[in-house]
Scaffold this active site. Structure first.
Site: not given
Length: 434
Positions: A154, A178, A247
């Site tokens: 992230s 991600d 996610h």
């Protein structure tokens, strides 16, 4: 405005860092003391409890189990997360099963729990702290930056990019799990993760739906040498609820890939639609890369940027899948509508039944589809055929598979199976090699 900190340098809130369409809110990173970046070292010798090491106090490194003859892998968490969360040390533990390594979990919870716009600025300080530690290892202990691999989830993926950029792209590898979309997608390279940040950059995309209205948190933009889109990059199998499930899947796939690399082969392909329609099959002559931990074994890994790979995964457990192309040629009495299913029986085990086709079943016609099987069956010895009708009818027609061809995605091996039987619906027919 600009703010400077001793060993980390200066940070500005001018463009491209803020005041752009992607970053309307102007803010400087928080004070490094508040962010309180900590380096939690796990090694094969201390797998269950970390040693705290500090870049500004080299004695802490020398007193630790940090081993100069091993690779070092940093793991950096994302928004609202913490470096003491179990997924980081669990990833280290999987690594210890396959290699000797310095595994450093980076904790920046002092900066990740701020508002998102602020947290996205705080990663610049965290990236600078990581870069500073790598510099200290290099200058004081003669430890080469190419032995460093930074894994970030992230916001952590862009943190890795910031660290790599500050080290002039000399870091061996960065893996983006991600990478976060808001404030980073379509920004200049200096702001986000990009292929120049390390000698090799690989990325796993699992939440590429747009942030509005779908709350897809991950980037759809390709930002590595190799970008993997498992399940097309969105709507991961097994993710029913919760905005963070997709996610977070990037972490779980990487975690599993350390111990199950062969179950995550990525097929080079222009689009997921083409991949799903049995295009881009089998793997090319040089093989398919393994998504995750062992992506760096791929021979053409840095031949180009934005190389794109697709695969399908399972919904739970270790998520592994093995892809085959199956062609079924039917024989039978008439053409009922229904579906045909095939299972693979191999040296290492038998697969479940997978649907190859649904619709009107015509004798002498052939039906082809790709299936993603839940285990590596090894050399295929037999296959079974099963058909089911849709709807009810009084007559009980019989159908059979006269020929089934199975091709392995990994190496292109073709297996041919034949039979002259026909069976009623829901009766399994076994086919042997022709």
């Amino acid at each position: 405005a600009e703010v400077c900190y001793s060993h980390l340098g200066c940070f500005s809130d001018e463009k491209p860092w803020a005041g752009t369409s992607q970053r309307p809110i102007k803010s400087l990173p928080s004070d490094p003391k508040k962010i309180n970046t900590r380096f939690l070292l796990y090694t094969n010798e201390n797998q269950n409890s970390y040693q705290l090491i500090t870049a500004t106090d080299i004695a802490t490194i020398k007193a630790s189990n940090f081993n100069l003859n091993r690779k070092t892998r940093f793991i950096i968490h994302g928004f609202t997360d913490s470096g003491e969360n179990s997924w980081l040390s669990d990833m280290c533990k999987n690594m210890f099963q396959v290699e000797k390594v310095n595994c450093i979990c980076v904790d920046w919870k002092g900066g990740s729990k701020a508002q998102y716009s602020q947290a996205s600025q705080n990663i610049r300080v965290v990236g600078a702290e990581v870069a500073y530690l790598v510099q200290v290892l290099s200058t004081s202990l003669n430890y080469a930056p190419e032995n460093v691999h930074i894994i970030g989830h992230s916001l952590g993926a862009h943190t890795a990019g910031e660290a790599g950029k500050r080290l002039n792209g000399l870091v061996g590898r960065i893996t983006g799990l991600d990478p976060a979309e808001p404030y980073f997608q379509d920004t200049p390279e200096e702001v986000r993760l990009d292929p120049s940040d390390a000698k090799f950059v690989d990325v796993i995309h699992t939440d590429i739906s747009p942030i509005l209205p779908s709350l897809g948190f991950g980037m759809s933009q390709k930002v590595g040498h190799m970008d993997f889109f498992p399940n097309g990059g969105k709507d991961m199998p097994g993710c029913k609820t919760g905005i963070s499930c997709n996610h977070h899947r990037s972490i779980e796939y990487y975690h599993s890939s350390i111990l199950n690399p062969e179950g995550f082969l990525g097929y080079p392909c222009a689009s997921y639609d083409e991949f799903q329609e049995s295009g881009c099959f089998p793997c090319p002559a040089k093989g398919c890369p393994k998504m995750g931990h062992f992506a760096d074994q791929y021979p053409g890994k840095t031949n180009a940027v934005e190389q794109t790979f697709f695969l399908n995964t399972g919904a739970s457990d270790n998520f592994t899948r093995w892809r085959y192309k199956v062609t079924v040629t039917l024989s039978g009495e008439k053409d009922p509508s229904g579906n045909i299913n095939v299972a693979l029986l191999g040296k290492n085990g038998n697969s479940a039944q997978y649907q190859v086709f649904k619709g009107t079943l015509k004798p002498d016609a052939s039906y082809t589809n790709s299936i993603d099987v839940e285990l590596n069956v090894g050399t295929i010895q037999k296959v079974t055929f099963l058909w089911k009708r849709s709807g009810i009818s009084v007559s009980k027609p019989k159908m059979g598979a006269s020929r089934i061809t199975v091709q392995s995605g990994k190496d292109g091996t073709k297996y041919n199976f034949c039979s002259s039987d026909i069976v009623q619906e829901n009766v399994e027919q076994t086919l042997s090699p022709c």
